[in-house]
Design a protein around this motif. Structure first.
Motif, PDB file in Angstrom:
ATOM      1  N   MET A  84       0.852  -1.063  -0.070  1.00  0.00           N
ATOM      2  CA  MET A  84      -0.106   0.236   0.070  1.00  0.00           C
ATOM      3  C   MET A  84       0.869   1.169  -0.137  1.00  0.00           C
ATOM      4  SD  MET A  84      -2.969   1.119   2.777  1.00  0.00           S
ATOM      5  CE  MET A  84      -4.019  -0.311   2.487  1.00  0.00           C
ATOM      6  N   SER A  85       0.489   2.121  -0.821  1.00  0.00           N
ATOM      7  CA  SER A  85       1.521   3.454  -0.977  1.00  0.00           C
ATOM      8  C   SER A  85       1.076   4.234   0.493  1.00  0.00           C
ATOM      9  CB  SER A  85       0.823   4.122  -2.233  1.00  0.00           C
ATOM     10  OG  SER A  85      -0.415   4.491  -2.366  1.00  0.00           O
ATOM     11  N   SER A  86       2.092   5.366   0.239  1.00  0.00           N
ATOM     12  CA  SER A  86       1.958   6.232   1.511  1.00  0.00           C
ATOM     13  C   SER A  86       0.980   7.159   1.533  1.00  0.00           C
ATOM     14  CB  SER A  86       3.464   6.878   1.405  1.00  0.00           C
ATOM     15  OG  SER A  86       3.673   7.560   0.231  1.00  0.00           O
ATOM     16  N   TRP A  87       0.338   7.350   0.129  1.00  0.00           N
ATOM     17  CA  TRP A  87      -0.739   8.323  -0.220  1.00  0.00           C
ATOM     18  C   TRP A  87      -1.984   7.633   0.378  1.00  0.00           C
ATOM     19  CZ3 TRP A  87      -5.239   8.002  -3.194  1.00  0.00           C
ATOM     20  CH2 TRP A  87      -5.842   9.271  -3.331  1.00  0.00           C
ATOM     21  N   LYS A  88      -2.125   6.419   0.043  1.00  0.00           N
ATOM     22  CA  LYS A  88      -3.562   5.772   0.467  1.00  0.00           C
ATOM     23  C   LYS A  88      -3.306   5.491   1.902  1.00  0.00           C
ATOM     24  CE  LYS A  88      -4.305   2.854  -3.693  1.00  0.00           C
ATOM     25  NZ  LYS A  88      -4.356   1.667  -4.223  1.00  0.00           N
ATOM     26  N   LYS A  89      -2.176   5.160   2.564  1.00  0.00           N
ATOM     27  CA  LYS A  89      -1.963   5.155   4.185  1.00  0.00           C
ATOM     28  C   LYS A  89      -2.610   6.457   4.700  1.00  0.00           C
ATOM     29  CE  LYS A  89       1.352   1.650   4.474  1.00  0.00           C
ATOM     30  NZ  LYS A  89       2.770   1.308   4.959  1.00  0.00           N
ATOM     31  N   ALA A  90      -2.061   7.484   4.015  1.00  0.00           N
ATOM     32  CA  ALA A  90      -2.330   8.749   4.472  1.00  0.00           C
ATOM     33  C   ALA A  90      -3.930   9.280   4.653  1.00  0.00           C
ATOM     34  CB  ALA A  90      -1.519  10.109   4.042  1.00  0.00           C
ATOM     35  N   ALA A  91      -4.501   8.957   3.444  1.00  0.00           N
ATOM     36  CA  ALA A  91      -5.740   9.009   3.105  1.00  0.00           C
ATOM     37  C   ALA A  91      -6.812   8.342   4.095  1.00  0.00           C
ATOM     38  CB  ALA A  91      -6.397   8.759   1.623  1.00  0.00           C
ATOM     39  N   LYS A  92      -6.340   7.111   4.424  1.00  0.00           N
ATOM     40  CA  LYS A  92      -7.077   6.286   5.345  1.00  0.00           C
ATOM     41  C   LYS A  92      -6.985   6.696   6.768  1.00  0.00           C
ATOM     42  CE  LYS A  92      -7.640   1.513   6.338  1.00  0.00           C
ATOM     43  NZ  LYS A  92      -7.465  -0.075   6.099  1.00  0.00           N
ATOM     44  N   ALA A  93      -5.757   7.587   7.042  1.00  0.00           N
ATOM     45  CA  ALA A  93      -5.639   7.731   8.468  1.00  0.00           C
ATOM     46  C   ALA A  93      -6.447   9.076   8.644  1.00  0.00           C
ATOM     47  CB  ALA A  93      -4.267   8.158   8.554  1.00  0.00           C
ATOM     48  N   ASN A  94      -6.610   9.662   7.705  1.00  0.00           N
ATOM     49  CA  ASN A  94      -7.501  11.186   7.621  1.00  0.00           C
ATOM     50  C   ASN A  94      -8.892  10.633   7.262  1.00  0.00           C
ATOM     51  OD1 ASN A  94      -5.221  12.605   8.172  1.00  0.00           O
ATOM     52  ND2 ASN A  94      -4.941  12.838   5.787  1.00  0.00           N
ATOM     53  N   GLN A  95      -9.329   9.447   7.267  1.00  0.00           N
ATOM     54  CA  GLN A  95     -10.785   9.238   6.757  1.00  0.00           C
ATOM     55  C   GLN A  95     -11.641   9.468   8.134  1.00  0.00           C
ATOM     56  OE1 GLN A  95     -11.373   5.410   5.146  1.00  0.00           O
ATOM     57  NE2 GLN A  95     -13.620   5.737   4.835  1.00  0.00           N
ATOM     58  N   LYS A  96     -12.760   9.924   8.027  1.00  0.00           N
ATOM     59  CA  LYS A  96     -13.409  10.179   9.170  1.00  0.00           C
ATOM     60  C   LYS A  96     -14.434   9.009   9.588  1.00  0.00           C
ATOM     61  CE  LYS A  96     -16.859  13.404  11.079  1.00  0.00           C
ATOM     62  NZ  LYS A  96     -17.885  14.678  10.945  1.00  0.00           N
ATOM     63  N   THR A  97     -14.534   8.579  10.540  1.00  0.00           N
ATOM     64  CA  THR A  97     -15.319   7.409  11.268  1.00  0.00           C
ATOM     65  C   THR A  97     -16.775   7.740  11.299  1.00  0.00           C
ATOM     66  OG1 THR A  97     -13.480   6.339  12.126  1.00  0.00           O
ATOM     67  CG2 THR A  97     -15.663   5.615  12.833  1.00  0.00           C
ATOM     68  N   HIS A  98     -17.802   7.350  10.557  1.00  0.00           N
ATOM     69  CA  HIS A  98     -19.129   7.672  10.715  1.00  0.00           C
ATOM     70  C   HIS A  98     -19.935   6.680  11.632  1.00  0.00           C
ATOM     71  CE1 HIS A  98     -19.043  10.706   7.533  1.00  0.00           C
ATOM     72  NE2 HIS A  98     -18.097   9.881   6.672  1.00  0.00           N
ATOM     73  N   LYS A  99     -20.413   7.320  12.486  1.00  0.00           N
ATOM     74  CA  LYS A  99     -21.311   6.487  13.564  1.00  0.00           C
ATOM     75  C   LYS A  99     -22.808   7.010  13.427  1.00  0.00           C
ATOM     76  CE  LYS A  99     -17.535   6.998  17.015  1.00  0.00           C
ATOM     77  NZ  LYS A  99     -17.260   7.297  18.382  1.00  0.00           N
ATOM     78  N   GLU A 100     -23.621   5.717  13.676  1.00  0.00           N
ATOM     79  CA  GLU A 100     -25.164   5.964  13.483  1.00  0.00           C
ATOM     80  C   GLU A 100     -25.636   6.627  14.619  1.00  0.00           C
ATOM     81  OE1 GLU A 100     -27.185   2.626  12.061  1.00  0.00           O
ATOM     82  OE2 GLU A 100     -25.375   1.273  12.025  1.00  0.00           O
ATOM     83  N   ARG A 101     -26.300   7.559  14.318  1.00  0.00           N
ATOM     84  CA  ARG A 101     -26.995   8.439  15.330  1.00  0.00           C
ATOM     85  C   ARG A 101     -27.941   7.538  16.250  1.00  0.00           C
ATOM     86  NH1 ARG A 101     -31.883  11.745  12.539  1.00  0.00           N
ATOM     87  NH2 ARG A 101     -33.005   9.934  11.856  1.00  0.00           N
ATOM     88  N   HIS A 102     -27.983   8.246  17.553  1.00  0.00           N
ATOM     89  CA  HIS A 102     -28.858   7.569  18.508  1.00  0.00           C
ATOM     90  C   HIS A 102     -30.177   8.148  18.588  1.00  0.00           C
ATOM     91  CE1 HIS A 102     -28.420  10.979  21.410  1.00  0.00           C
ATOM     92  NE2 HIS A 102     -27.178  10.868  20.901  1.00  0.00           N
ATOM     93  N   GLN A 103     -31.097   7.590  19.352  1.00  0.00           N
ATOM     94  CA  GLN A 103     -32.436   8.081  19.475  1.00  0.00           C
ATOM     95  C   GLN A 103     -32.579   9.409  20.026  1.00  0.00           C
ATOM     96  OE1 GLN A 103     -35.419   8.245  18.213  1.00  0.00           O
ATOM     97  NE2 GLN A 103     -36.201   6.310  18.676  1.00  0.00           N
ATOM     98  N   LEU A 104     -33.254  10.465  19.663  1.00  0.00           N
ATOM     99  CA  LEU A 104     -33.078  11.768  20.019  1.00  0.00           C
ATOM    100  C   LEU A 104     -33.879  11.607  21.664  1.00  0.00           C
ATOM    101  CD1 LEU A 104     -34.303  13.688  17.058  1.00  0.00           C
ATOM    102  CD2 LEU A 104     -31.982  13.264  18.123  1.00  0.00           C
ATOM    103  N   GLU A 105     -33.490  12.676  22.480  1.00  0.00           N
ATOM    104  CA  GLU A 105     -34.116  12.596  23.821  1.00  0.00           C
ATOM    105  C   GLU A 105     -35.496  12.882  23.774  1.00  0.00           C
ATOM    106  OE1 GLU A 105     -32.763  11.935  26.612  1.00  0.00           O
ATOM    107  OE2 GLU A 105     -30.921  11.703  25.682  1.00  0.00           O
ATOM    108  N   SER A 106     -36.133  13.629  22.802  1.00  0.00           N
ATOM    109  CA  SER A 106     -37.450  13.826  22.581  1.00  0.00           C
ATOM    110  C   SER A 106     -38.304  12.701  22.189  1.00  0.00           C
ATOM    111  CB  SER A 106     -37.565  14.965  21.881  1.00  0.00           C
ATOM    112  OG  SER A 106     -37.298  14.816  20.477  1.00  0.00           O
ATOM    113  N   ARG A 107     -37.526  11.713  21.578  1.00  0.00           N
ATOM    114  CA  ARG A 107     -38.412  10.484  21.042  1.00  0.00           C
ATOM    115  C   ARG A 107     -37.740   9.379  22.055  1.00  0.00           C
ATOM    116  NH1 ARG A 107     -40.179  10.921  16.054  1.00  0.00           N
ATOM    117  NH2 ARG A 107     -39.617   8.590  15.631  1.00  0.00           N
ATOM    118  N   LYS A 108     -37.294   9.394  22.935  1.00  0.00           N
ATOM    119  CA  LYS A 108     -36.612   8.470  23.843  1.00  0.00           C
ATOM    120  C   LYS A 108     -37.643   7.413  24.499  1.00  0.00           C
ATOM    121  CE  LYS A 108     -32.947   7.607  27.299  1.00  0.00           C
ATOM    122  NZ  LYS A 108     -32.237   8.093  28.239  1.00  0.00           N
TER     123      LYS A 108
END
Length: 252
Positions: A1-25
């Motif tokens: 794996m090239s250094s550019w791909k490693k850098a791109a993967k390191a800067n990739q943001k981890t998306h998390k699923e949102r939780h239930q809102l407090e008003s709809r708990k």
């Protein structure tokens, strides 16, 4: 794996699923995609099943006969299996209809005690002598012709066929045997045969009472079932009570 791909993967943001809102708990957990997928698959599977059943109902011939119709009925829209009645003798039916479990148990105990008393009186010696048995004796070569079984067992030749009550010759010499004529011996034989017949009848009677008691106790247990009716595994007969499989109930 090239250094550019490693850098791109390191800067990739981890998306998390949102939780239930407090008003709809109060509505519970927020449904995720995997939950929706399970619900959708289940919905489509049930739809396909209903579609197949609807097609079979349309293709069915109303005049078609099959033998299971005799042993099943539809009542209030529910399918019920017709179970055959348990087999019982006339005496068993009469006892179950006129007497209670305590009386049956008392009579069974009385018969059991009489059987024990008769068996101790007869010793079952005739039955044991009728059972085939083998006893091997090892002798040297050339002694087979001169081998005397009565002499080897040290008993009288007329007592060789017995398994029990086979005294030795020394014991017979010490015993004072009474003189019995043929008429007395015939009377004693008839008396013993009469006792054996009575014992056989009482054993059969005790077996019938045991089966009746088991059937009555099982019937009482079936009446006490409130949650789910047990499944009958084996049909009752004249010699045995029916067998049911009860649902396991956890006791608190």
């Amino acid at each position: 794996m090239s250094s550019w791909k490693k850098a791109a993967k390191a800067n990739q943001k981890t998306h998390k699923e949102r939780h239930q809102l407090e008003s709809r708990k109060h509505l519970g957990l927020l449904e995720k995609k995997k939950d929706y997928k399970k619900r959708a698959d289940d919905y489509h599977e049930k739809g396909e099943t209903l579609k197949l059943l609807r097609k079979r109902a349309l293709d069915k011939n109303p005049d078609e006969f099959y033998f299971h119709m005799i042993n099943s009925r539809v009542k209030d829209g529910e399918h019920h299996e017709l179970q055959k009645e348990d087999e019982s003798t006339k005496e068993q039916v009469k006892l179950m209809q006129t007497q209670d479990i305590k009386y049956i148990n008392m009579k069974r105990i009385i018969e059991s005690r009489r059987i024990t008393r008769l068996q101790s009186q007869l010793h079952m010696s005739d039955v044991s002598d009728a059972t085939p048995n083998t006893h091997t004796f090892f002798v040297d070569e050339g002694e087979e012709k001169d081998f005397d079984l009565a002499k080897r067992l040290d008993t009288h030749p007329d007592l060789i066929g017995r398994k029990s009550n086979r005294p030795r010759l020394s014991t017979l010499k010490k015993m004072n045997m009474p003189e019995i004529d043929e008429q007395t011996a015939e009377q004693m034989k008839k008396k013993k045969e009469k006792l054996y017949k009575e014992l056989s009848k009482r054993i059969e009677r005790e077996k019938d009472l045991t089966v009746v008691q088991q059937k009555m106790e099982l019937k009482r247990h079936l009446q006490d079932v409130k949650v789910m009716k047990p499944k009958r595994v084996q049909r009752g007969s004249k010699q045995s009570a029916p067998v049911y499989q009860f649902q396991y109930m956890r006791k608190k």
